[in-house]
Design an enzyme around this catalytic site. Sequence first.
Site, short mmCIF file in Angstrom:
data_model
loop_
_atom_site.label_atom_id
_atom_site.label_comp_id
_atom_site.label_asym_id
_atom_site.label_seq_id
_atom_site.Cartn_x
_atom_site.Cartn_y
_atom_site.Cartn_z
N HIS A 36 34.76 -82.08 52.05
CA HIS A 36 35.81 -82.32 51.06
C HIS A 36 36.62 -83.55 51.42
O HIS A 36 36.93 -83.81 52.58
CB HIS A 36 36.67 -81.08 50.82
CG HIS A 36 37.65 -80.70 51.90
ND1 HIS A 36 38.91 -81.23 51.98
CD2 HIS A 36 37.57 -79.80 52.91
CE1 HIS A 36 39.57 -80.67 52.99
NE2 HIS A 36 38.77 -79.81 53.59
N GLU B 201 39.24 -79.09 47.30
CA GLU B 201 38.90 -77.99 48.22
C GLU B 201 40.15 -77.20 48.56
O GLU B 201 40.12 -75.97 48.66
CB GLU B 201 38.26 -78.54 49.51
CG GLU B 201 37.63 -77.46 50.40
CD GLU B 201 38.58 -76.84 51.42
OE1 GLU B 201 38.19 -75.87 52.08
OE2 GLU B 201 39.72 -77.33 51.54
N ASP C 60 33.51 -79.35 57.65
CA ASP C 60 34.93 -79.23 57.36
C ASP C 60 35.71 -79.12 58.67
O ASP C 60 35.73 -78.06 59.29
CB ASP C 60 35.17 -78.00 56.46
CG ASP C 60 36.57 -77.99 55.86
OD1 ASP C 60 37.39 -78.86 56.23
OD2 ASP C 60 36.84 -77.11 55.02
N HIS D 102 46.96 -78.84 58.41
CA HIS D 102 47.72 -78.86 57.16
C HIS D 102 49.14 -79.39 57.32
O HIS D 102 50.05 -79.00 56.60
CB HIS D 102 47.74 -77.48 56.48
CG HIS D 102 46.43 -77.14 55.83
ND1 HIS D 102 46.23 -76.00 55.10
CD2 HIS D 102 45.25 -77.80 55.80
CE1 HIS D 102 44.98 -75.97 54.64
NE2 HIS D 102 44.37 -77.05 55.07
#
Length: 325
Positions: A118, A163, A192, A290
Amino acid sequence: MRGTTIGRLVSAVLAAGLLAGCSSAAPVAAAPSPAGDGAYAHLTELQRITDAAGGTRHTPSPGYDAAVDHVAAVLRAAGWDVSTPTYQAEGQSGSGFRNVVAQTRGGDPAHVVMAGAHLDSVPEGPGINDNGSGVASLLQIAQQLGGSPDLPDTIRLAFWGSEEDELDGSAGYVRGLDQADREAIELYVNLDMVASPNGGYFVQGGTGEDRDETGPAGSAEVAQVLTDELTRVGAAPESDVFYGDSDYDAFVTAGIPSGGLHAGDEDDKSAAEAQKWGGQAREEYDPCYHQACDRIDNIDRTALGRFTDAVDASLRRFAASPTSL
Ligand SMILES: [Zn+2]
């Protein structure tokens, strides 16, 4: 006990073979490979593009659009047949968002070996390990293969949007395939987060309690090749299950044999894993998962190089094989 002359000769040959086997199986030095250097250069460029466009590649955003244009241009320059097909996110109206799909020329279009990563990030950061690392790895492999490799099968690479929003890019792509398109895809390999700074080497496929965890028939064979090739570059991989939380999910659900590669996200590294792979036990594989700090200094270049080398070798093996899984 003494053996016969023939017996000693056989023993000597066997011993020589075993010794040769031992030395080639010993862990290689952890210096980044040339492919790792190349992938790192792609990742540095992705950081620059993301910074210049607002600091995120969330879909949709200026950073995501800039990354789509950049990836498509790199692949075209490497000789690949490139398109940017749109997909509709769940409940979305309008013209949709773009994935990037590239494939080699001259291979059998009914035998497609596919890999994907992604391209989007969360809104909070530039997503350099998650998942610029997978993107950079595939771009490097695309350049190494070139657009017309001497292989019987077609190799297709995908760079997914959304994604981080319900896997919409890969889900939309697979939903848009007709039965012949789906059947032509022999297997799918997902990358990923393949450069986690406190990471490891996880291979998904063929392991687990049920089909959601193992993937469909053929996934164990995909995972075995990935495992062999990671081992060959000194990585000592571990088996893992599919969790339904990355772009392999649509392929697994569609019955396409699948394998997944990752180096770990927000979970903690165990003591046994730290012993095996190095790094800090009881700390996250990626402490910047994140977050805004998922930047170019948040990656393990050795891991990036090993995953890149292993995927390159695996795709060549898959595409050289005349039989489907
Ligand atoms: Zn990710």
